[in-house]
Design a protein around this motif. Sequence first.
Motif, short mmCIF file in Angstrom:
data_model
loop_
_atom_site.label_atom_id
_atom_site.label_comp_id
_atom_site.label_asym_id
_atom_site.label_seq_id
_atom_site.Cartn_x
_atom_site.Cartn_y
_atom_site.Cartn_z
N PHE A 47 0.72 -1.04 0.34
CA PHE A 47 0.11 0.46 0.17
C PHE A 47 0.96 1.37 0.08
O PHE A 47 1.73 0.99 0.45
N ASN A 48 0.36 2.47 -0.72
CA ASN A 48 1.15 3.66 -0.89
C ASN A 48 -0.01 4.86 0.11
O ASN A 48 -0.71 4.84 -0.24
N GLY A 49 1.45 5.32 1.08
CA GLY A 49 1.01 6.52 1.68
C GLY A 49 1.43 7.41 2.13
O GLY A 49 1.89 7.53 1.26
N GLY A 50 1.34 8.41 2.79
CA GLY A 50 2.05 9.44 3.42
C GLY A 50 1.80 10.78 3.96
O GLY A 50 0.57 10.95 3.60
N GLN A 51 2.54 10.95 4.28
CA GLN A 51 2.25 12.89 4.83
C GLN A 51 2.79 14.19 4.78
O GLN A 51 3.85 13.59 4.01
N GLY A 52 2.30 15.04 5.35
CA GLY A 52 2.93 16.24 5.59
C GLY A 52 2.69 16.91 6.59
O GLY A 52 1.74 16.75 7.09
N TRP A 53 3.63 17.69 6.72
CA TRP A 53 3.70 18.41 8.40
C TRP A 53 4.37 19.88 8.21
O TRP A 53 5.21 20.49 7.39
N LEU A 54 3.54 20.68 9.01
CA LEU A 54 4.44 22.16 9.55
C LEU A 54 4.22 22.33 11.01
O LEU A 54 3.74 22.08 11.54
N ARG A 55 5.69 22.94 11.05
CA ARG A 55 5.87 22.77 13.15
C ARG A 55 6.86 23.72 12.99
O ARG A 55 7.76 24.03 12.66
N ASP A 56 6.18 24.55 14.06
CA ASP A 56 7.16 25.37 14.66
C ASP A 56 7.28 25.26 15.98
O ASP A 56 6.22 25.32 16.64
N PRO A 57 8.96 25.08 16.50
CA PRO A 57 9.37 24.55 17.45
C PRO A 57 9.20 25.69 18.83
O PRO A 57 9.34 25.28 19.82
N ARG A 58 9.05 27.01 18.42
CA ARG A 58 9.18 28.17 19.26
C ARG A 58 7.39 28.90 18.57
O ARG A 58 8.13 30.40 18.58
N LEU A 59 6.53 28.49 18.80
CA LEU A 59 5.51 29.34 18.07
C LEU A 59 5.37 30.54 19.41
O LEU A 59 5.74 30.41 20.38
N PHE A 60 5.26 32.18 18.22
CA PHE A 60 4.88 32.70 18.90
C PHE A 60 6.50 33.51 19.81
O PHE A 60 6.37 34.39 19.95
N GLY A 61 7.63 32.76 19.10
CA GLY A 61 9.11 33.43 20.02
C GLY A 61 8.69 33.10 20.83
O GLY A 61 9.99 33.13 22.08
N LYS A 62 8.00 31.85 21.22
CA LYS A 62 8.48 31.56 23.15
C LYS A 62 8.45 30.17 23.09
O LYS A 62 8.68 28.92 22.08
N ARG A 63 8.25 29.15 23.97
CA ARG A 63 8.80 28.12 24.44
C ARG A 63 7.57 26.92 24.29
O ARG A 63 7.13 26.30 24.83
N LEU A 64 6.20 26.89 22.91
CA LEU A 64 5.26 26.16 22.64
C LEU A 64 5.76 25.62 20.91
O LEU A 64 6.97 26.39 20.33
N MET A 65 5.42 24.78 21.06
CA MET A 65 5.31 23.95 19.63
C MET A 65 3.89 23.87 18.84
O MET A 65 3.15 23.39 19.20
N GLY A 66 3.87 23.80 17.81
CA GLY A 66 2.75 24.08 17.25
C GLY A 66 3.58 23.22 15.88
O GLY A 66 4.05 23.17 15.38
N LEU A 67 1.68 22.42 15.70
CA LEU A 67 1.66 21.42 14.25
C LEU A 67 1.02 21.48 14.11
O LEU A 67 -0.41 21.63 14.88
N ILE A 68 0.62 21.29 12.25
CA ILE A 68 -0.15 20.78 11.29
C ILE A 68 -0.16 19.71 10.87
O ILE A 68 1.41 19.80 9.81
N GLN A 69 -0.44 18.42 10.51
CA GLN A 69 -0.16 17.47 9.80
C GLN A 69 -2.20 16.77 9.57
O GLN A 69 -2.02 16.85 9.80
N LEU A 70 -1.58 16.79 7.89
CA LEU A 70 -2.05 15.75 7.21
C LEU A 70 -1.97 14.33 7.06
O LEU A 70 0.10 13.81 5.94
N ASP A 71 -2.34 13.31 7.00
CA ASP A 71 -2.30 11.87 6.77
C ASP A 71 -3.12 11.04 5.34
O ASP A 71 -4.23 11.08 5.46
#
Length: 397
Positions: free
Chosen positions: A135-159
């Motif tokens: 089977f063939n599949g895939g993923q794509g994502w965007l990640r900001d380990p310092r969201l808003f310049g803070k020690r926050l991590m934000g992630l958006i991912q499609l599977d």
Amino acid sequence: MSALLVALVMAQAPGPWPQRIDAVEVHGVSWTREFVVLRELPWHAGELVTEEDWELGTTRLWNIDLFSRVDAKVEARPDGRNVAVYEIEERFSLNPLFSFGIGGGRWWFRVGANDVNWFGRFLEWGVRYERFDIFNGGQGWLRDPRLFGKRLMGLIQLDYLFRPRPEYVRRRLGGIAEISGELNDVTRAGLKLEVFRDEYLNPLEGVPVLPPTLLAGQLTSFQRMGRVDTVRLRQKGWTFEVRETLGVAFSEPSPLYAQAYFELLWFKLLGERVNLAVRVQGGLSTEAPTELKYYLGGLDLIRGYADSLVRTQRFALLNAEARVILFDSMWFAVMGAAFVDGAIADDGRAVTPMLSAGGGVRLLIPRLVKTGVRADVAVTLTGRPSPGFSFGVYQFF
């Protein structure tokens, strides 16, 4: 000559800790923005800095994995200022991605690319193709380990991913949005929202038992304590993570379900070559759709067994390894391992024990982050003993 000698001595001998740091100089960065380095420091120029905070800043710079060298020192300048000097060597941030796993009668490989330092701002994007059996599949994502310049991590991912099970093959189209933050350097908490649609295809072998198409959404809160640091090829420290999930299965007669899951990782250095590693997991679920229960097997949890061998609503699992560096050079290293894997699953009707033991070898590339291949042989110790093989990238956990 004497003035020059005094200046050199002062540059090598700043005052004892704590001490005031008047300025910061960063050398060696060409692509990475300087603010990425300064943002990791738990102090600012002009403040009184303790030795603990000084060492924490260096550890943070290593742990973001952007740099292959971080040398930090305090120079006492002739004008009386204490200047923090960071000599840094950047890694190439556009990376090919390749990983694979073989075990329990199943195999997969993934290939793709990601950039962990997009525009030099410590932002990450990634795309990945996955082949799981046929089977063939895939993923794509965007990640900001310092969201808003803070020690926050934000992630958006499609599977769009497949997973073979004994009675069917699951095909999932889903999306994930996640945010988490550090309360301090050893405590993190966050929320993850996941929405997905599961369709079920005939199994690769055996009699098909196909559940109805599942449309579901779930909200997970998680808390993690502790920190694991890398010391060249080995790890030290611990983390403990708890996840609580509330889900809604829109196409099910009993739409609401709840789950709780925990994972403990513990690593200990012994001498210069030995590393002890332990992983403990456990899960508890109310009545939930078939695919959302827990599956235990040899591909990624208990070596030696068939993949997805046991489906359960309650389980406890242990992996313990003793890893020994047999050979170590700049570009190539060999590590041996002996291990024991075990689990207990309770589906409400019967308790199923699983236990295996074995050994293996890892061929590693020290100059690259978490890069190498692993080969293990495990013998099952419940029922009739039988050997099983497990192959993958880097370490099993």
